[in-house]
Design a protein around this motif. Structure first.
Motif, mmCIF file in Angstrom:
data_model
loop_
_atom_site.group_PDB
_atom_site.id
_atom_site.type_symbol
_atom_site.label_atom_id
_atom_site.label_comp_id
_atom_site.label_asym_id
_atom_site.label_seq_id
_atom_site.Cartn_x
_atom_site.Cartn_y
_atom_site.Cartn_z
ATOM 1 N N ASP A 314 0.821 -1.300 0.161
ATOM 2 C CA ASP A 314 0.072 -0.131 -0.058
ATOM 3 C C ASP A 314 0.812 1.356 0.087
ATOM 4 O OD1 ASP A 314 1.128 0.213 2.313
ATOM 5 O OD2 ASP A 314 -0.826 -0.285 3.477
ATOM 6 N N ASP A 315 0.044 2.400 0.306
ATOM 7 C CA ASP A 315 1.043 3.576 0.179
ATOM 8 C C ASP A 315 2.315 3.756 1.160
ATOM 9 O OD1 ASP A 315 -0.625 4.190 -1.829
ATOM 10 O OD2 ASP A 315 -2.093 5.600 -0.499
ATOM 11 N N SER A 316 1.878 3.088 2.233
ATOM 12 C CA SER A 316 2.906 3.256 3.420
ATOM 13 C C SER A 316 4.115 2.210 3.375
ATOM 14 C CB SER A 316 2.179 2.879 4.727
ATOM 15 O OG SER A 316 1.665 1.828 4.989
ATOM 16 N N GLY A 317 3.951 1.197 2.377
ATOM 17 C CA GLY A 317 4.907 0.465 2.190
ATOM 18 C C GLY A 317 4.755 -0.960 2.640
ATOM 19 N N SER A 318 3.328 -1.143 2.993
ATOM 20 C CA SER A 318 3.327 -2.360 3.953
ATOM 21 C C SER A 318 2.796 -3.311 2.878
ATOM 22 C CB SER A 318 2.303 -2.259 5.144
ATOM 23 O OG SER A 318 2.600 -1.302 5.940
ATOM 24 N N PRO A 319 3.112 -4.780 3.128
ATOM 25 C CA PRO A 319 2.361 -5.503 2.212
ATOM 26 C C PRO A 319 1.201 -5.965 2.511
ATOM 27 C CG PRO A 319 3.998 -6.608 3.809
ATOM 28 C CD PRO A 319 4.270 -5.275 4.022
ATOM 29 N N THR A 320 -0.036 -5.757 1.328
ATOM 30 C CA THR A 320 -1.341 -6.197 1.739
ATOM 31 C C THR A 320 -1.570 -7.489 1.173
ATOM 32 O OG1 THR A 320 -1.756 -5.008 -0.232
ATOM 33 C CG2 THR A 320 -1.817 -3.685 1.764
ATOM 34 N N HIS A 321 -1.052 -7.679 -0.278
ATOM 35 C CA HIS A 321 -1.574 -9.162 -0.841
ATOM 36 C C HIS A 321 -0.170 -9.663 -1.415
ATOM 37 C CE1 HIS A 321 -5.004 -6.501 -0.914
ATOM 38 N NE2 HIS A 321 -5.664 -7.533 -0.840
ATOM 39 N N LEU A 322 -0.605 -10.887 -1.704
ATOM 40 C CA LEU A 322 0.746 -11.839 -2.220
ATOM 41 C C LEU A 322 0.229 -12.200 -3.705
ATOM 42 C CD1 LEU A 322 3.224 -13.649 -2.194
ATOM 43 C CD2 LEU A 322 2.027 -15.023 -0.897
ATOM 44 N N LEU A 323 1.160 -12.032 -4.552
ATOM 45 C CA LEU A 323 0.776 -12.598 -5.704
ATOM 46 C C LEU A 323 1.905 -13.704 -6.125
ATOM 47 C CD1 LEU A 323 -0.651 -12.594 -8.668
ATOM 48 C CD2 LEU A 323 1.217 -10.922 -9.244
ATOM 49 N N THR A 324 1.638 -14.901 -6.065
ATOM 50 C CA THR A 324 2.425 -15.961 -6.484
ATOM 51 C C THR A 324 2.655 -16.094 -7.957
ATOM 52 O OG1 THR A 324 1.073 -17.872 -6.512
ATOM 53 C CG2 THR A 324 1.938 -17.291 -4.358
ATOM 54 N N ALA A 325 3.817 -16.601 -8.368
ATOM 55 C CA ALA A 325 4.126 -16.789 -9.891
ATOM 56 C C ALA A 325 2.900 -17.865 -10.198
ATOM 57 C CB ALA A 325 5.379 -17.396 -10.001
ATOM 58 N N ASP A 326 2.599 -19.057 -9.678
ATOM 59 C CA ASP A 326 1.708 -19.825 -10.121
ATOM 60 C C ASP A 326 0.463 -19.231 -10.305
ATOM 61 O OD1 ASP A 326 3.758 -21.566 -10.094
ATOM 62 O OD2 ASP A 326 3.169 -22.800 -8.029
ATOM 63 N N ASP A 327 -0.013 -18.573 -9.109
ATOM 64 C CA ASP A 327 -1.336 -17.770 -9.200
ATOM 65 C C ASP A 327 -1.474 -17.179 -10.442
ATOM 66 O OD1 ASP A 327 -2.133 -19.501 -7.193
ATOM 67 O OD2 ASP A 327 -2.096 -17.606 -5.488
ATOM 68 N N GLY A 328 -0.646 -16.151 -10.859
ATOM 69 C CA GLY A 328 -0.495 -15.022 -11.787
ATOM 70 C C GLY A 328 -0.323 -15.737 -13.136
ATOM 71 N N MET A 329 0.439 -16.910 -13.375
ATOM 72 C CA MET A 329 0.300 -17.690 -14.522
ATOM 73 C C MET A 329 -1.056 -18.372 -14.799
ATOM 74 S SD MET A 329 3.439 -17.089 -15.527
ATOM 75 C CE MET A 329 3.726 -18.167 -16.985
ATOM 76 N N ARG A 330 -1.766 -18.721 -13.755
ATOM 77 C CA ARG A 330 -2.844 -19.489 -14.214
ATOM 78 C C ARG A 330 -4.166 -18.465 -14.396
ATOM 79 N NH1 ARG A 330 -4.278 -21.498 -9.062
ATOM 80 N NH2 ARG A 330 -2.305 -22.618 -9.311
ATOM 81 N N GLY A 366 5.366 -23.445 1.260
ATOM 82 C CA GLY A 366 5.602 -23.122 -0.054
ATOM 83 C C GLY A 366 5.436 -21.718 -0.399
ATOM 84 N N LEU A 367 5.053 -20.655 0.155
ATOM 85 C CA LEU A 367 4.609 -19.477 -0.200
ATOM 86 C C LEU A 367 5.821 -18.645 0.113
ATOM 87 C CD1 LEU A 367 0.800 -19.337 0.785
ATOM 88 C CD2 LEU A 367 2.215 -19.968 -1.426
ATOM 89 N N PRO A 368 6.070 -17.573 -0.464
ATOM 90 C CA PRO A 368 6.915 -16.489 -0.095
ATOM 91 C C PRO A 368 6.580 -15.715 1.206
ATOM 92 C CG PRO A 368 6.508 -16.207 -2.465
ATOM 93 C CD PRO A 368 5.607 -17.246 -1.908
ATOM 94 N N ILE A 369 7.443 -15.353 1.851
ATOM 95 C CA ILE A 369 7.478 -14.931 3.431
ATOM 96 C C ILE A 369 7.984 -13.414 3.296
ATOM 97 C CG2 ILE A 369 7.891 -14.884 5.662
ATOM 98 C CD1 ILE A 369 8.435 -17.863 5.174
ATOM 99 N N ALA A 370 6.824 -12.337 3.595
ATOM 100 C CA ALA A 370 7.155 -10.891 3.700
ATOM 101 C C ALA A 370 8.160 -10.689 4.865
ATOM 102 C CB ALA A 370 5.813 -10.211 3.969
ATOM 103 N N VAL A 371 9.064 -9.984 4.674
ATOM 104 C CA VAL A 371 10.172 -9.566 5.548
ATOM 105 C C VAL A 371 9.970 -7.939 5.914
ATOM 106 C CG1 VAL A 371 12.576 -9.570 6.628
ATOM 107 C CG2 VAL A 371 11.705 -11.011 4.844
ATOM 108 N N CYS A 372 9.366 -7.574 7.129
ATOM 109 C CA CYS A 372 8.858 -6.222 7.328
ATOM 110 C C CYS A 372 9.830 -5.871 8.548
ATOM 111 C CB CYS A 372 7.515 -6.152 7.861
ATOM 112 S SG CYS A 372 6.553 -7.051 6.635
#
Lengths: 407, 685
Positions: A314-330, A366-372
């Motif tokens: 979002d605007d403040s730089g915090s992660p709100t959603h995750l897009l995995t490569a697999d979901d995106g390709m599908r 198996g999902l990427p992890i956000a480092v904050c």
């Protein structure tokens, strides 16, 4: 007097031979580089220390690690001359320890050293407070003063209310706290800890390590710590020295030991270490490459590149959603251009200082992890595949070592 | 031998090197050499021999001749009470005092030899400790010393004492000094070995800890090694003592005095009475010394078993330590609890019992008898001189030992009340509620026997107010203690067996039968001679006296004539009285009544009348009290006669049987009494 960070204990080319004629042929053979077992077979003498050189800086927690028979306890005992050495020099704060005799040696021990033992070595016939104040009693400090000091040391380890008990009435962990308090009571510069926590069960050991590190953070003693447990060495040590057959194999920070094992022997040790407890997230995380909230699916996939996924911020730089490569390709395969439906919110996050073992569960999905950071801003992207790779890297090293040896 | 040699010589014309003739001519004069060596040493090294002898003779002289022999046995007994209490606690101290007191009461001669025996053993053990402890410490700390000492110890223990006895006799002659030396050679090794072992088995890291904190070597020794080696060292001293005791016989052969000599003499004289008495004294001394020096951790076991064990392991005393705990662990700090406090319900009973005990204790200082005391062993002619005098309970001619027992029992009851009041449950076991009831009942039963026993026919002393006061005190104390025990919050450590204790009933019956037999047995033997002069004889003597005054020249023959006359008239009659006939005191009858009363309490105590545990305990306490009372009455009687100055007036076996029966009766209750303690109250854990 040495300043903080300068070398306070220096062992230089120290040899220690056990047997009736320590300075005879056995010493010559050891000095010519023959290994411990052959010297023993040839001369019947045991090489305790084989050209050991290391130095400990003031305020440092220096760990000597090795298996039984590696000479680690012998090395410790040369520092307060419980053992004489055959050759070399041991200098503590400018004093040549070997040259000390009789009352000079006693005064030196009183002034500089506290010692903590594997099996506590408390005096069973004396009360806890008398155990703790023993060092001061030997120094000739009067009763009131030394008991005050002992009470302070006892409350430091959380046993103030057990002063009048006998050691046999306490549990193992409590007894070792008394041992630690005894080491601290006379306020020595140096604490020698000989397998201090090895006799305790794992949970208590862990707790004691934590407590000791807390105390160390306040007091900044110079601690020479002996252990056979590499986990312990890497966990608490500022620097670690690994010994084998009386000789030093490697000296370095825990990270150096883990990431750059000097020999196959060290690597073999490191194999047993749960690296997740030592390696922190920031050592293997990638830079974030966030996806802006308004981006299209194609743009987002572009940002992901070869990675397994990316975070939407979002605007403040915090992660709100995750897009995995697999979901995106599908989603792209189904012809959508909109980013929204492909996003998921059930991602995990962690801090950069976290150790890897705290994110195992998350990595298992198996999902990427956000480092904050503290404010929640995305500062990195942790790929579960990298965690697994990091774990597996040492295995390769050992495989190589075995190939070297056996082929 | 010469004949053989000649024969051999005859057979072979030229005697060769290996022919028997030549070989048999060898006579290595070992005996002569030794003779010369001994002579040489005795002459040239006389000073050295004297120097070696000095500590032995000085110590023995000081301990035996200057202290033990001259002082009254009472002081020795008191000293043992104090020493035993300090080292091992009240129980052992009391036991030691009672045992040695018994030795003293056997007679002056027995006491003298007992005191010598204690002195010899004490000196031998003391010297063993002075030599053995430092030597053992040196062995434990320095390997090279141990390598030298060890074979010497082996030698000392392998060679039989009869062998090394000889040189000691040659150099120092027979007697106490060389006997003590031989004892030392025999008894020293276990102490050295165990001290060495004790020092060595101190954990290395604990010693290192002391050094690491900068302790000098003397501190390492005194702070760590010696305290932690203490169990081994005490075992060593005890072993030394047991072996020294077992050497007393050999010491007697070497000419040392003491009870060993008495025993030896009893064997040569074939004297049963001497043998029994000195044997008893010997046994008591041995048990007392062993108990006092026994390490706390040592298991129980009779003296004989322990001496056998000491012998069996005298070459490897290290085995004795196996299984012994190294450190006694005090009560965990976490379980800081206490015993049930004294409740308001208990207090009235306690106060009454205490007052009763106090009254009894005070009563012995009042008049117990007027004229003579029939229980004071002065029951015949000698008492006539005492007519008109009054005596309190402690004086010899008055209440005698019954007064002493009354005082002791009364103070016991008071002590039990006070101890419980101040520190419920904490004091020694005897000073609790059951202790108070036992003391009170014993007092009551004993005083009833004393007051009801009829005086001998030869004197008729009046019974003073002290006796009645003591009796009243016993009664009050008993009532109070009974009230108290009903409310006492005592519980057993383990649940009692539900079955009726027939064994106890049988034990009580046997006790009663013993007392019954005792009643019909002799209670006193009176062999004192008496002169029964007729008026005629008296007149004749008077006449002769007059003659002598008139003719001083004839005084010699006349006085001889008078002596002959008196001797003729002197009568020795043996008067034996039993415990029931009216010639005696009938004390046997009263003890039997007490015994039957006690037997009656055994039934409910054994569980025949309900299984309530507290109730069974109360009845058991009463059994013990009544049994103790019977025993005290008999003991008082025996003690009266022991105290008697006249060796021809003795107590009979009947009183001993009553004593035995009383003790047996009390013993039937011992098991259940040991189970009950004041209830524990635990603080929050």
């Amino acid at each position: 007097m040495v300043e903080m960070g300068e070398e306070i204990i220096v062992l230089d080319e120290v040899y220690k031979i056990f047997g009736p004629q320590p300075r005879g042929r056995a010493f010559d053979l050891a000095r010519s580089g023959m290994d411990k077992n052959r010297v023993q077979a040839e001369t019947g003498h045991v090489v305790g220390l084989d050209n050991v050189t290391f130095s400990v800086k003031k305020g440092e927690l220096f760990v000597v690690m090795g298996l039984s028979g590696s000479g680690k306890s012998t090395a410790l005992r040369t520092v307060n001359k419980l053992h004489d050495i055959t050759y070399g020099s041991v200098i503590v704060d400018g004093t040549d320890v070997q040259a000390l005799e009789g009352s000079d040696l006693q005064v030196f021990r009183r002034q500089y050293m506290g010692m903590v033992f594997q099996h506590f070595a408390l005096f069973p016939h004396r009360k806890v407070i008398d155990n703790v104040s023993y060092g001061l009693k030997v120094q000739g400090v009067e009763k009131k003063t030394r008991e005050d000091a002992a009470m302070r040391a006892l409350s430091l380890v959380g046993l103030g209310s057990y002063a009048q008990s006998f050691p046999s009435e306490l549990s193992g962990g409590m007894q070792q706290r008394v041992g630690l308090a005894r080491g601290l009571a006379s306020d020595p510069d140096i604490l020698l800890m000989d397998e201090a926590f090895s006799a305790l069960d794992p949970l208590i050991r862990r707790q004691m390590q934590d407590e000791m590190m807390e105390i160390q953070a306040d007091l900044h003693k110079t601690i020479l710590f002996i252990t056979h447990d590499l986990n312990e060495a890497l966990r608490i040590g500022d620097r670690v020295c690994i010994m084998k057959d009386g000789a030093v194999v490697q000296i370095g920070t825990p990270e150096e030991i883990l990431t750059q094992p000097a020999t196959g022997y060290v690597a073999e040790f490191v194999q047993d270490v749960d690296q997740g407890r030592v390696i922190q997230v920031h050592e293997i995380m990638q830079e974030p490459r966030p996806v802006p909230a308004g981006a299209t699916l194609a743009e987002a996939l572009n940002r992901i590149g070869g990675r397994s996924g990316a975070f939407v911020i979002d605007d403040s730089g915090s992660p709100t959603h995750l897009l995995t490569a697999d979901d995106g390709m599908r989603a792209a395969g189904m012809g959508t251009t909109d980013l929204g439906p492909a996003l998921r919110t059930d991602f995990d996050s962690c801090r950069r200082e976290d150790c890897l073992n705290t994110v195992y569960a998350a990595a298992g999905r198996g999902l990427p992890i956000a480092v904050c950071d503290e404010s929640g801003t995305l500062i990195g992207n942790l790929d579960p595949r990298h965690i697994m790779e990091e774990m597996g890297r040492v295995e390769h090293l050992i495989d190589d070592f075995e190939r070297e040896v056996f082929m | 031998m010469t004949v053989l040699a000649q024969q051999a010589g005859g057979e072979s014309a030229t005697p060769g090197l290996f022919s028997e003739g030549l070989l048999d001519q060898f006579q290595i004069p070992v005996g002569n050499w030794a003779d010369q060596a001994v002579d040489w040493i005795a002459v040239r090294l006389e000073t050295l021999l004297q120097i070696i002898e000095w500590p032995f003779s000085t110590l023995i002289g000081f301990v035996v001749d200057d202290i033990l022999e001259p002082v009254s046995w009472v002081w020795v007994v008191l000293a043992f009470l104090v020493i035993g209490t300090l080292i091992r606690g009240v129980k052992v101290g009391t036991f030691a005092a009672v045992s040695l007191g018994l030795c003293a009461l056997l007679g002056v001669n027995f006491w003298l030899q007992t005191a010598r025996t204690i002195g010899y053993i004490g000196v031998a053990v003391l010297l063993c400790v002075i030599v053995g402890l430092p030597l053992g410490i040196a062995c434990g700390r320095v390997d090279s010393v141990w390598r030298v000492v060890r074979p010497v110890l082996d030698g000392m223990q392998v060679v039989h004492s009869f062998v090394y006895m000889l040189p000691f006799i040659f150099f120092w002659g027979t007697g106490v000094v060389s006997a003590t030396m031989v004892t030392m050679v025999f008894a020293l090794p276990p102490l050295v070995r165990l001290t060495n072992l004790g020092i060595r088995q101190v954990r290395e890291d604990v010693v290192e800890a002391s050094r690491a904190y900068g302790a000098p070597e003397w501190r390492v020794l005194f702070d760590v090694q010696l305290p932690l080696a203490r169990p081994a060292i005490t075992t060593g001293i005890n072993q030394t003592l047991l072996l020294a005791i077992s050497m007393l016989g050999i010491a007697a052969i070497m000419g040392a005095g003491g009870l060993g000599q008495l025993l030896l003499k009893a064997i040569t004289d074939q004297s049963v009475s001497k043998g029994a008495a000195s044997g008893l004294a010997f046994f008591l001394v041995a048990v007392v010394l062993d108990r006092i020096s026994q390490p706390q951790s040592d298991g129980p076991g009779g003296l004989l078993r322990r001496i056998r064990r000491a012998w069996a392991h005298r070459r490897d005393p290290e085995k004795l330590l196996e299984g012994a705990e190294d450190t006694p662990s005090p009560e965990p700090a976490g379980s800081a609890g206490g015993f049930a406090p004294v409740t308001a319900e208990e207090r009235p009973g306690m106060v009454i019992a205490g007052i009763g005990g106090l009254v009894a204790a005070v009563s012995v200082f009042l008049v117990w008898t007027t004229d003579a005391g029939f229980m004071s062993a002065y029951g015949r002619r000698t008492d006539e001189n005492l007519a008109g005098e009054t005596f309190n309970g402690l004086s010899a001619s008055g209440g005698s030992w019954f007064g002493v027992l009354t005082l002791a029992l009364g103070l016991w009851v008071v002590a039990a009340v006070v101890t419980t009041w101040l520190a419920p449950g904490r004091g020694p076991r005897l000073f609790t509620t059951d202790g108070a009831l036992i003391g009170a009942l014993a007092l009551l039963v004993m005083m009833v026997c004393y007051a009801l026993a009829s005086p001998s026919d030869l004197s008729s002393p009046g019974t003073g107010p002290g006796v009645w006061l003591a009796l009243a005190g016993g009664l009050v104390a008993s009532v109070g203690a009974l009230m108290w025990i009903r409310r006492a919050p005592h519980t057993p450590l383990h649940p009692l067996k539900l079955k009726i204790g027939w064994g106890r009933v049988i034990g009580g019956t046997v006790a009663a039968v013993i007392i019954l037999v005792g009643m019909f047995s002799a209670w006193s033997f009176d062999k004192r001679s008496d002169q029964v002069m007729s008026d005629e004889t008296l007149a004749k003597i008077e006449e002769l006296r007059q003659k002598a005054v008139e003719n001083p020249a004839d005084a010699g023959p006349i006085s001889a004539e008078i002596s002959a006359l008196t001797a003729q008239m002197s009568v020795t009659q043996l008067a034996v009285t039993d415990g029931v006939s009216s010639e005696g005191t009938r004390l046997g009858l009263w003890t039997l009544i007490g015994g039957l009363l006690g037997l009656a309490t055994v039934l409910p105590a054994a569980g025949a009348m309900g299984r309530d545990e507290h109730r069974r305990w109360r009845w058991s306490t009463m059994t013990a009290g009544i049994g103790a009372g019977v025993a005290c009455a008999a003991l008082g009687w025996i003690a009266v006669h022991v105290r008697s100055a006249d060796p021809n007036y003795l107590s009979g076996v009947g009183s001993f049987l009553a004593l035995l029966g009383g003790v047996l009766l009390a013993a039937t209750a011992a098991g259940i009494l040991a189970e009950f303690r004041r209830s524990k109250v635990y603080a929050d854990l």
